[in-house]
Design a protein around this motif. Sequence first.
Motif, PDB file in Angstrom:
ATOM      1  N   ILE A 260       0.873  -1.173   0.000  1.00  0.00           N
ATOM      2  CA  ILE A 260       0.000   0.000   0.000  1.00  0.00           C
ATOM      3  C   ILE A 260       0.911   1.225   0.000  1.00  0.00           C
ATOM      4  N   GLY A 261       0.791   2.032  -1.045  1.00  0.00           N
ATOM      5  CA  GLY A 261       1.648   3.199  -1.192  1.00  0.00           C
ATOM      6  C   GLY A 261       1.241   4.349  -0.294  1.00  0.00           C
ATOM      7  N   VAL A 262       2.022   5.421  -0.354  1.00  0.00           N
ATOM      8  CA  VAL A 262       1.796   6.540   0.557  1.00  0.00           C
ATOM      9  C   VAL A 262       2.049   7.869  -0.141  1.00  0.00           C
ATOM     10  N   ASP A 263       1.345   8.879   0.310  1.00  0.00           N
ATOM     11  CA  ASP A 263       1.491  10.270  -0.127  1.00  0.00           C
ATOM     12  C   ASP A 263       0.995  10.517  -1.550  1.00  0.00           C
ATOM     13  N   LYS A 264       1.587   9.825  -2.536  1.00  0.00           N
ATOM     14  CA  LYS A 264       1.151   9.909  -3.916  1.00  0.00           C
ATOM     15  C   LYS A 264       0.471   8.607  -4.323  1.00  0.00           C
ATOM     16  N   ASP A 265      -0.163   8.592  -5.485  1.00  0.00           N
ATOM     17  CA  ASP A 265      -0.666   7.340  -6.043  1.00  0.00           C
ATOM     18  C   ASP A 265       0.540   6.587  -6.585  1.00  0.00           C
ATOM     19  N   GLN A 266       1.098   5.708  -5.760  1.00  0.00           N
ATOM     20  CA  GLN A 266       2.357   5.063  -6.128  1.00  0.00           C
ATOM     21  C   GLN A 266       2.197   3.939  -7.147  1.00  0.00           C
ATOM     22  N   SER A 267       0.952   3.620  -7.504  1.00  0.00           N
ATOM     23  CA  SER A 267       0.766   2.658  -8.585  1.00  0.00           C
ATOM     24  C   SER A 267       1.249   3.249  -9.899  1.00  0.00           C
ATOM     25  N   LEU A 268       1.256   4.583 -10.011  1.00  0.00           N
ATOM     26  CA  LEU A 268       1.707   5.243 -11.227  1.00  0.00           C
ATOM     27  C   LEU A 268       3.204   5.109 -11.408  1.00  0.00           C
ATOM     28  N   THR A 269       3.906   4.852 -10.307  1.00  0.00           N
ATOM     29  CA  THR A 269       5.365   4.666 -10.360  1.00  0.00           C
ATOM     30  C   THR A 269       5.749   3.196 -10.360  1.00  0.00           C
ATOM     31  N   PHE A 270       5.098   2.410  -9.505  1.00  0.00           N
ATOM     32  CA  PHE A 270       5.522   1.025  -9.302  1.00  0.00           C
ATOM     33  C   PHE A 270       4.611  -0.014  -9.956  1.00  0.00           C
ATOM     34  N   GLY A 271       3.462   0.414 -10.444  1.00  0.00           N
ATOM     35  CA  GLY A 271       2.603  -0.508 -11.173  1.00  0.00           C
ATOM     36  C   GLY A 271       1.461  -1.082 -10.358  1.00  0.00           C
ATOM     37  N   ASP A 272       0.374  -1.399 -11.064  1.00  0.00           N
ATOM     38  CA  ASP A 272      -0.809  -1.954 -10.410  1.00  0.00           C
ATOM     39  C   ASP A 272      -0.616  -3.386  -9.938  1.00  0.00           C
ATOM     40  N   GLU A 273       0.372  -4.063 -10.510  1.00  0.00           N
ATOM     41  CA  GLU A 273       0.539  -5.476 -10.156  1.00  0.00           C
ATOM     42  C   GLU A 273       1.073  -5.671  -8.739  1.00  0.00           C
ATOM     43  N   ILE A 274       1.658  -4.627  -8.161  1.00  0.00           N
ATOM     44  CA  ILE A 274       2.155  -4.759  -6.785  1.00  0.00           C
ATOM     45  C   ILE A 274       1.558  -3.714  -5.841  1.00  0.00           C
ATOM     46  N   THR A 275       0.923  -2.678  -6.381  1.00  0.00           N
ATOM     47  CA  THR A 275       0.340  -1.619  -5.551  1.00  0.00           C
ATOM     48  C   THR A 275      -1.140  -1.896  -5.344  1.00  0.00           C
ATOM     49  N   LEU A 276      -1.513  -2.271  -4.133  1.00  0.00           N
ATOM     50  CA  LEU A 276      -2.905  -2.585  -3.837  1.00  0.00           C
ATOM     51  C   LEU A 276      -3.756  -1.313  -3.866  1.00  0.00           C
ATOM     52  N   THR A 277      -3.277  -0.289  -3.202  1.00  0.00           N
ATOM     53  CA  THR A 277      -3.886   1.039  -3.179  1.00  0.00           C
ATOM     54  C   THR A 277      -2.822   1.982  -2.634  1.00  0.00           C
ATOM     55  N   SER A 278      -3.132   3.244  -2.531  1.00  0.00           N
ATOM     56  CA  SER A 278      -2.215   4.215  -1.924  1.00  0.00           C
ATOM     57  C   SER A 278      -3.008   5.158  -1.038  1.00  0.00           C
ATOM     58  N   MET A 279      -2.434   5.511   0.107  1.00  0.00           N
ATOM     59  CA  MET A 279      -3.038   6.507   0.970  1.00  0.00           C
ATOM     60  C   MET A 279      -2.487   7.863   0.514  1.00  0.00           C
ATOM     61  N   VAL A 280      -3.282   8.553  -0.263  1.00  0.00           N
ATOM     62  CA  VAL A 280      -2.840   9.796  -0.873  1.00  0.00           C
ATOM     63  C   VAL A 280      -2.955  10.946   0.120  1.00  0.00           C
ATOM     64  N   LYS A 281      -1.891  11.693   0.201  1.00  0.00           N
ATOM     65  CA  LYS A 281      -1.816  12.869   1.065  1.00  0.00           C
ATOM     66  C   LYS A 281      -1.570  14.052   0.137  1.00  0.00           C
ATOM     67  N   ARG A 282      -2.509  14.979   0.069  1.00  0.00           N
ATOM     68  CA  ARG A 282      -2.466  15.998  -0.967  1.00  0.00           C
ATOM     69  C   ARG A 282      -1.491  17.125  -0.633  1.00  0.00           C
TER      70      ARG A 282
END
Length: 349
Positions: A260-282
């Motif tokens: 689960i990523g943090v701060d940004k939508d980290q699926s955009l960097t690391f991919g959907d295949e390993i990023t379940l979701t991200s806790m976005v902090k604006r």
Amino acid sequence: MKKVLSVLSVATLSLSLVLAGCGSKPEAPQPQGQTGGAEGGAKTAVKIGMVTDVGGVNDNSFNQSAWEGLQKFQADMNLPKDSVNYLQSTSDAEYVPNLTQFVKDKWDLTWGIGFLMGDHLKKVADENKDAKLAIIDAEVDAPNVESVLFKEHEGSFLAGVVAAKMSKTKTVGFVGGVEIPVIKRFEVGFEAGVKAADPSVKVIKVYTGAFDKPDLGKSTASQMYGQGADIIFHASGGTGDGVFNEAKDRKAKGENVWVIGVDKDQSLTFGDEITLTSMVKRVDEAVYRVSKDLSEGKFEGGKIKWLGLAEDGVGLASTSTKNVPEDVLKLVDEYKQKIVKGEIQVPDK
């Protein structure tokens, strides 16, 4: 794509300036430029600088998000490109010199990014009372400083709900950077969300003590996955890159693990295949708003802005729909509404 290219081009320019200054300072900022106003007349462009913490501007986390917010401000306001700039800090010894450089060169606003910069920014603010400064993730008691803090515990609660409902092993992990109040809010909020959704799920928690050590993040994640965790939530800046790297290696071997990523939508960097979701902090939006207020003469020095779920300052990434089932997202929204209404008080320490 244009935005990405803009980020890369400006970051590359700034990096070359940093290297020219022995890794800590770019060339002196250029004199204030002129730009056309709404009616076509000339106006003096505001100049806004930003100092990163040790994570650096390309941390795939809050420093990068802050810089993206400044770049969007520059583009939306049609300001010259040299109206925004950043200095990277490789150690805390560089915080005061970097902040002071922007202040002494009469930039209109100087941002400090990160809790670790709090005392250093306070020192610069006290010694330069005519300067305007702002900080992310720390409260600085000074009339010329605007502090922006986030209710990370609220957004992390939602991430905990997702982790609890989707863990197959009934064990999840939390990887923190330095154990400071802001990261503690991530941890306790996440655990509260896990326990609310499924009290039987175990939470393994480890602080690495660093925000810039991907190798340490990788080894920590390896230990957690080895202990049975199948989902890890990180709040560790660049150290978290290693968490993703470990998940990627294991995924390639057929293991069903997630981050689960943090701060940004980290699926955009690391991919959907390993990023379940991200806790976005604006952070980007906060930097944008305060910078725009400054440009409009509405800077609120001496005040604190708290941004949580109700203010849309934190939350789960919109791409969560790719990996999180609809029923889980519905449950997440139910919890969100209860938090916003005050029916659930998420712990922050």
